[in-house]
Motif scaffolding. Sequence first.
Motif, PDB file in Angstrom:
ATOM      1  N   GLU A 132      -2.494   2.047  -9.369  1.00  0.00           N
ATOM      2  CA  GLU A 132      -2.240   2.796  -8.137  1.00  0.00           C
ATOM      3  C   GLU A 132      -0.786   3.267  -8.068  1.00  0.00           C
ATOM      4  O   GLU A 132       0.116   2.494  -7.769  1.00  0.00           O
ATOM      5  N   GLY A 147       0.802  -1.217   0.000  1.00  0.00           N
ATOM      6  CA  GLY A 147       0.000   0.000   0.000  1.00  0.00           C
ATOM      7  C   GLY A 147       0.829   1.258   0.000  1.00  0.00           C
ATOM      8  O   GLY A 147       0.573   2.177   0.778  1.00  0.00           O
ATOM      9  N   LEU A 203     -13.448   1.156  -4.965  1.00  0.00           N
ATOM     10  CA  LEU A 203     -14.096  -0.025  -5.526  1.00  0.00           C
ATOM     11  C   LEU A 203     -15.565  -0.093  -5.151  1.00  0.00           C
ATOM     12  O   LEU A 203     -16.383  -0.631  -5.910  1.00  0.00           O
ATOM     13  N   LEU A 212      -7.329  -1.038 -12.589  1.00  0.00           N
ATOM     14  CA  LEU A 212      -6.932  -0.259 -11.417  1.00  0.00           C
ATOM     15  C   LEU A 212      -5.428  -0.023 -11.486  1.00  0.00           C
ATOM     16  O   LEU A 212      -4.647  -0.971 -11.635  1.00  0.00           O
ATOM     17  N   ASP A 247      -5.272  -5.466 -12.160  1.00  0.00           N
ATOM     18  CA  ASP A 247      -4.503  -4.667 -11.209  1.00  0.00           C
ATOM     19  C   ASP A 247      -3.160  -4.398 -11.878  1.00  0.00           C
ATOM     20  O   ASP A 247      -2.269  -5.244 -11.883  1.00  0.00           O
ATOM     21  N   HIS A 270       0.894   3.570  -2.106  1.00  0.00           N
ATOM     22  CA  HIS A 270       0.190   4.726  -2.654  1.00  0.00           C
ATOM     23  C   HIS A 270      -0.571   5.459  -1.548  1.00  0.00           C
ATOM     24  O   HIS A 270      -0.916   4.872  -0.521  1.00  0.00           O
ATOM     25  N   CYS A 276       0.819  -4.355  -9.750  1.00  0.00           N
ATOM     26  CA  CYS A 276       0.210  -4.913  -8.531  1.00  0.00           C
ATOM     27  C   CYS A 276       1.123  -4.904  -7.317  1.00  0.00           C
ATOM     28  O   CYS A 276       0.666  -5.123  -6.204  1.00  0.00           O
ATOM     29  N   THR A 335      -3.528  -5.338  -3.008  1.00  0.00           N
ATOM     30  CA  THR A 335      -4.816  -4.922  -3.562  1.00  0.00           C
ATOM     31  C   THR A 335      -5.503  -6.070  -4.282  1.00  0.00           C
ATOM     32  O   THR A 335      -6.706  -6.301  -4.112  1.00  0.00           O
ATOM     33  N   THR A 359      -8.386   2.393  -1.659  1.00  0.00           N
ATOM     34  CA  THR A 359      -8.753   1.425  -2.694  1.00  0.00           C
ATOM     35  C   THR A 359     -10.138   0.854  -2.418  1.00  0.00           C
ATOM     36  O   THR A 359     -10.976   0.746  -3.330  1.00  0.00           O
ATOM     37  N   ARG A 360     -10.396   0.499  -1.183  1.00  0.00           N
ATOM     38  CA  ARG A 360     -11.694  -0.065  -0.795  1.00  0.00           C
ATOM     39  C   ARG A 360     -12.813   0.927  -1.102  1.00  0.00           C
ATOM     40  O   ARG A 360     -13.857   0.545  -1.659  1.00  0.00           O
ATOM     41  N   LEU A 398      -4.826   0.779   1.349  1.00  0.00           N
ATOM     42  CA  LEU A 398      -5.927  -0.115   1.020  1.00  0.00           C
ATOM     43  C   LEU A 398      -7.285   0.496   1.356  1.00  0.00           C
ATOM     44  O   LEU A 398      -8.296   0.182   0.717  1.00  0.00           O
TER      45      LEU A 398
END
Length: 250
Positions: free
Chosen positions: A119, A26, A39, A117, A52, A28, A55, A60, A35-36, A32
Amino acid sequence: MRFLTIGGIKMKPSYQDALAYYGVNGAHPGGLSLTRYLLQQEKITSATSLLDAGCGTGQTSAFIKKHYPCSVTSIDLHPTMVKRAASRFHKENLPINLVQGSIEKLPFPDGSFDIILVESVLIFTDIRHSLKELKRVLKPNGVVLALEMTSERELTPLEQNNMRSVYGIEKVYSEGEWVHNLAAAGFRNVEIKLSHTVYSHMFANIEVEEEEMDVHVTRNLEMENKLTEHAHILYTYGNIIGYRVYRATL
């Protein structure tokens, strides 16, 4: 950990090398938790195919596969990241298609994915190639969610050089430049889903999970120095760089 050697000279590790060596999850902004949140805004079903792109350690991808019924494909260029992601997927018994490859030349057929996605990855690529590749492998009406470093104003040559020396990137793009480049790559609709500077993000009450690191690797001062350089950039330029979440569709 192997370093790139040119002409018998060992090159200094990159920022990505440092993240891979310590297995930073994580990396970025928002981690997470962000990200959650992103989504949750999308329609994801058993018929959805998701990529992803970049990745990393697979954090993620693993989260998505555990919480959504879609098919998940993960790709990363860095061999250490791919090994870490493969280990994670194996330990957690997750049926994720993992590929080592470049976002600038994706090894997938045209129109392969409903959602892509990305990131904090595109900025480390030549976006003239990577954005066109994302567009190529996206299905009609598909969605790209890109969380990318963004400058709040035009950076001076010195500021751009400082960014370049730490991250090995061409430049930090402004919001307008990101939107322009997405449009030039063929995306029709580009939205800004979230916008923060480094400093405003810190005070935005966004739930942030601690970045996990592999504590079992041998200490490496060169790698530590690269992460320290990154922290210094955030501290020094926290009011003029930040991130945007770009949502682009065909």
